[in-house]
Design a protein around this motif. Structure first.
Motif, mmCIF file in Angstrom:
data_model
loop_
_atom_site.group_PDB
_atom_site.id
_atom_site.type_symbol
_atom_site.label_atom_id
_atom_site.label_comp_id
_atom_site.label_asym_id
_atom_site.label_seq_id
_atom_site.Cartn_x
_atom_site.Cartn_y
_atom_site.Cartn_z
ATOM 1 N N THR A 52 4.073 4.276 2.268
ATOM 2 C CA THR A 52 4.153 3.376 3.410
ATOM 3 C C THR A 52 3.055 3.756 4.389
ATOM 4 O O THR A 52 2.945 4.924 4.776
ATOM 5 N N GLN B 100 4.282 -0.590 1.543
ATOM 6 C CA GLN B 100 4.762 -1.159 2.797
ATOM 7 C C GLN B 100 3.813 -0.841 3.941
ATOM 8 O O GLN B 100 3.231 0.233 4.004
ATOM 9 N N TYR C 250 4.516 -5.455 1.425
ATOM 10 C CA TYR C 250 5.285 -6.161 2.443
ATOM 11 C C TYR C 250 5.122 -5.474 3.785
ATOM 12 O O TYR C 250 4.763 -4.302 3.870
ATOM 13 N N LYS C 251 5.391 -6.208 4.855
ATOM 14 C CA LYS C 251 5.200 -5.741 6.221
ATOM 15 C C LYS C 251 6.528 -5.786 6.953
ATOM 16 O O LYS C 251 7.226 -6.793 6.905
ATOM 17 N N THR C 252 6.882 -4.691 7.641
ATOM 18 C CA THR C 252 8.153 -4.630 8.363
ATOM 19 C C THR C 252 7.946 -3.976 9.721
ATOM 20 O O THR C 252 6.930 -3.327 9.976
ATOM 21 N N GLN D 196 10.782 4.611 0.333
ATOM 22 C CA GLN D 196 10.139 4.224 1.585
ATOM 23 C C GLN D 196 11.044 4.443 2.799
ATOM 24 O O GLN D 196 12.265 4.418 2.677
#
Length: 823
Positions: free
Chosen positions: A171, A230, A252-254, A528
């Motif tokens: 990440t 991530q 993906y983006k968080t 992650q």
């Protein structure tokens, strides 16, 4: 009268004319005075001191030795506060050492909190254990050998973390912070095997498009696109705005769930009056008791030296700790304000004392405070999970579902009172929601085999999202097949013995071979984090410790010392927490997790707060080069690098822009560290733009000479105008350059490859004796307008003539604080 047996005989075993210490097992001749001398820790009494004696026994023995006519009073002092120690006798050796410590702090400009620094305490304890024959090494030895040994150890740690990315992925954690008038972005990489600092960039003057271009370049060229799972940040609303979703199809983006949860506490405090009142009254008790003369020491006698937790106006979740610490001492605090000591000290006449006494005597305060703790406990447990442990992806969904159910039950006991709390919680729940959290819960075998597991639509949608966004095309069918087998036959496929003894990642690693594709992606997801807390702690500490002290040296923030120190601390603290990170968690016992935030504050940030930046090895501590230097690059050099990708086809005569219609950016990179050169004369180089053939890199390889590059420059066909027209000069600013208005004056079909590349070079090829490798863009074709593709800028993004910088964007978004602040 029979003389009472001396109590210090209890700590030794009597032999024939001798005694044997029960702590160190050593034997000595003599009577009780020798026993006391041995246990006191005071040298010079003709007997070796005990190095294993408990502190309370040592203090009692030292006190007895100092006054033989006075009985040594045994007190259980272990864990008591500093005030207790001050009341006890301090021998002459301790006084001398204390004076030397104070001189060391004063003469070297060290913060007094160094006495709480874990690294300083470890050093002092090690010296004491080693004995008086330890000699400090010479300065030259520290600079050359000892620091080099530490540098090697840190380099090995970083290299091992990077190797783990192939199996677990990583990440990338982004944090923006402000110091003085500069903005910085810090890029960390986390995997279940460790956390490392990769980059610190000063970005205030960088255009927004450059930030996304750099991240895409950094991911693909320096880390490897397949190694990133991530992107996570505390503030996605402004950070991810410049990162198109199609940049990384398998990433993906968080947002940081810990940060969102901390904001949840803030929103609850601001919007629910009865909760705010309870916190405000608790804060009044905590802050005003120390203002009352003599009351603090009296309170500690009533509470058996258990203290009250201070809160932070920045971190609202700390209010929970504060209120919890008070509620645990209800009986003791009530006794305090009813005692004669309270009255004799005049606390009932002092304004602060009157307020504190009124609050503590109020039954409503205690009942409301306990109700606040019960109401917020489910949320606090989620925060403990994501803020306290690393790879929590497989646990978050279940923890939030449990919190939702707990708050629903609380809500039903008093709908009117808890209506706002439930609404705020549901909004937070929607805000942090991500399909992959539900997918990770499905892939967590311990949860799936548990009594509370219920497969639902969210899990199906999460697995569908995972299949569509993360799984490679060639593996999709196998992934679907194995996912169905896992769902339907889990009890038959694997033994359950390991479920309660290891982290889900370790379980898949040991038991998942029969489902190899699902295992691969399960490990990548379950490895992650959901938080940026590690990075928040270290960069907040760096800002606090360094901004004022090091303001004249801010350009040096990019030197190797920062990376060495930061990754040393990350290595030390990650290794300390390693067993806890890999330990399986019981979701039913989240409230029993250790206060990880306190651990970080005491053992992580303290080291940074107490360190003064001292250049070592002439400021060239390159711990990073051992782990990221490229194969075959033995000679140090810098290289120019295009970070903006050009579209596959350009139009003759049209202005040249990047593939999303953005300006074209280049950076100057140190090849040995992969970091942007943002300070010194080299960060302000003047460059020239040129054209080379599309097949240049196929022939040139990784490195080339200035002469070889020059021989591959294209000047244009004979009789035609120059290939490029417009502003062909570029000046770097803090290592970044942006190409001006340029256009091609000819098509590319006449070249051997049928393509062009843009190039950038310095006038001399070397600066200050260091080779600056020329930069080359990706290959592209140039065609006449009538034959060019109509859509040459995928995404159709139209940028303004003058791009917003990161600082401009943050100001317009209203997120820049008045003073230096972590964002």
């Amino acid at each position: 009268m029979v003389r009472k047996r001396d109590r210090f005989w209890d700590y030794v075993e009597l032999l024939d004319g001798k005694f044997k210490c029960k702590f160190c097992d050593r034997e000595f001749a003599g009577g009780v005075p020798r026993v006391k001398s041995h246990l006191s820790g005071i040298k010079g009494h003709g007997i070796d001191i005990c190095t294993k004696v408990p502190e309370d026994v040592r203090i009692a023995a030292a006190e007895a030795k100092s006054d033989p006519n006075k009985r040594a009073k045994f007190e259980a002092c272990s864990g008591k506060t500093e005030e207790t120690s001050l009341k006890m006798h301090i021998d002459k050796d301790d006084v001398m050492l204390d004076k030397l410590l104070v001189k060391f702090i004063l003469f070297n400009g060290v913060d007094v909190d160094i006495v709480r620094s874990s690294s300083f305490i470890d050093f002092v304890n090690a010296v004491a254990k080693h004995g008086s024959h330890y000699n400090l090494p010479q300065c030259s030895v520290v600079k050359t050998k000892l620091m080099a040994d530490l540098q090697k150890e840190i380099g090995e740690y970083v290299a091992n973390v990077k190797k783990s990315w192939v199996r677990t992925g990583c990440t990338l954690i982004y944090d923006v912070w402000r110091a003085a008038d500069a903005f910085f972005i810090c890029i960390f990489a986390y995997s279940i095997e460790g956390l490392v600092l990769l980059q610190v960039l000063e970005l205030g003057s960088w255009p927004m498009s450059c930030l996304s271009d750099y991240i895409l370049y950094f991911v693909t060229q320096e880390i490897g696109a397949n190694n990133v799972v991530q992107h996570i940040t505390r503030s996605p609303e402004f950070f991810f705005v410049s990162m198109p979703n199609d940049d990384d199809p398998y990433v993906y983006k968080t947002a940081s769930v810990a940060f969102k949860t901390q904001n949840l506490f803030k929103k609850i405090y601001n919007n629910i009056l009865w909760i705010r009142n309870a916190f405000d009254q608790a804060r009044a008790v905590v802050t005003k008791i120390p203002e009352l003369d003599g009351i603090l020491s009296s309170m500690k006698q009533f509470t058996d030296y258990v203290g009250l937790q201070q809160s932070s106006m920045i971190e609202f979740y700390s209010d929970y700790y504060m209120l919890q610490s008070i509620m645990r001492l209800e009986t003791e605090l009530r006794s305090l304000v009813s005692s004669s000591k309270w009255l004799s000290l005049g606390s009932d006449k002092d304004e602060s004392g009157i307020e504190v006494g009124k609050i503590i005597r109020s039954s409503e305060f205690w009942s409301e405070g306990k109700e606040v703790l019960r109401a917020l406990e489910p949320i606090f447990q989620v925060l403990c999970l994501v803020d306290g442990y690393g790879a929590t992806f497989g646990l978050l969904y279940a923890a939030v579902e449990m919190a939702d159910e707990a708050i629903r039950q609380i809500y039903e006991t008093n709908v009117t009172k808890y209506q706002t709390l439930r609404e705020i919680f549901k909004h937070w729940q929607d805000d942090i929601s991500h399909p992959l959290y539900a997918a990770a819960a499905f892939l967590n075998p311990a949860y799936m085999c548990g009594e509370k597991f219920i497969q639902n639509v969210a899990m199906k949608e999460g697995m569908d999202f995972m299949l569509e966004k993360l799984v490679g095309v060639e593996e999709k069918e196998k992934f679907k097949e194995e996912m169905l087998r896992y769902r339907d036959q889990l009890p038959k496929l694997f033994a359950k013995a390991m479920l309660g003894t290891c982290h889900p990642c370790d379980w898949w690693d040991s038991c998942g071979d029969v489902l190899p594709v699902l295992k691969k992606y399960a490990i990548r997801i379950l490895s992650q984090p959901c938080s940026t807390s590690f990075c928040r702690q270290i960069m907040s500490a760096f800002e606090t410790a360094q901004t004022d002290k090091m303001e004249p040296f801010m350009p040096a923030v990019m030197d190797d010392y920062l990376y060495l120190r930061t990754n040393a601390l990350l290595m030390q603290n990650f290794n300390t927490m390693k067993e806890k990170i890999r330990k399986p968690l019981d979701l039913e016992k989240l409230g029993e997790l250790p206060d990880f935030t306190e651990f970080m504050n005491e053992n992580f940030t303290r080291d940074l707060l107490n360190e003064t930046k001292v250049p070592l090895l002439d400021g060239k501590l390159n711990c990073w080069s051992a782990s990221v230097s490229k194969d075959g690059e033995s000679e140090k050099h810098l290289r120019l690098q295009f970070i903006t990708k050009l579209p596959p086809t350009l139009v003759k005569g049209d202005g040249i822009k990047g593939w999303r219609g953005t300006p074209i950016h280049v950076i100057l990179v140190d090849s040995s560290t992969s970091r942007v050169v943002q300070s010194g004369p080299l960060s302000m180089l003047k460059l020239m733009v040129t054209v080379i053939g599309g097949d240049f890199e196929d022939e040139a390889g990784k490195n080339w000479t200035k002469e070889f590059f020059g021989s591959n420059e294209l000047k244009g066909r004979e009789g035609n105008m120059p290939l490029l027209i417009g502003d062909l000069s570029v000046t770097l600013e803090k290592g970044l350059g942006t190409l001006g208005a340029i256009a091609f004056n000819d098509v590319s079909s006449w070249t051997s490859s049928g393509k062009f590349r843009l190039g950038v070079k310095t006038a001399l090829g070397c600066c200050e004796g260091i080779r600056v490798l020329e930069g080359t863009s990706n290959a592209f074709t140039v065609e006449d307008g009538k034959r060019a593709y109509p859509n040459i800028c995928p995404g159709g993004i139209q940028m303004p003539e003058v791009e917003l910088t990161l600082e401009d964007f943050l100001q317009r978004a209203g997120v820049i604080p008045e003073e230096a602040h972590y964002l």
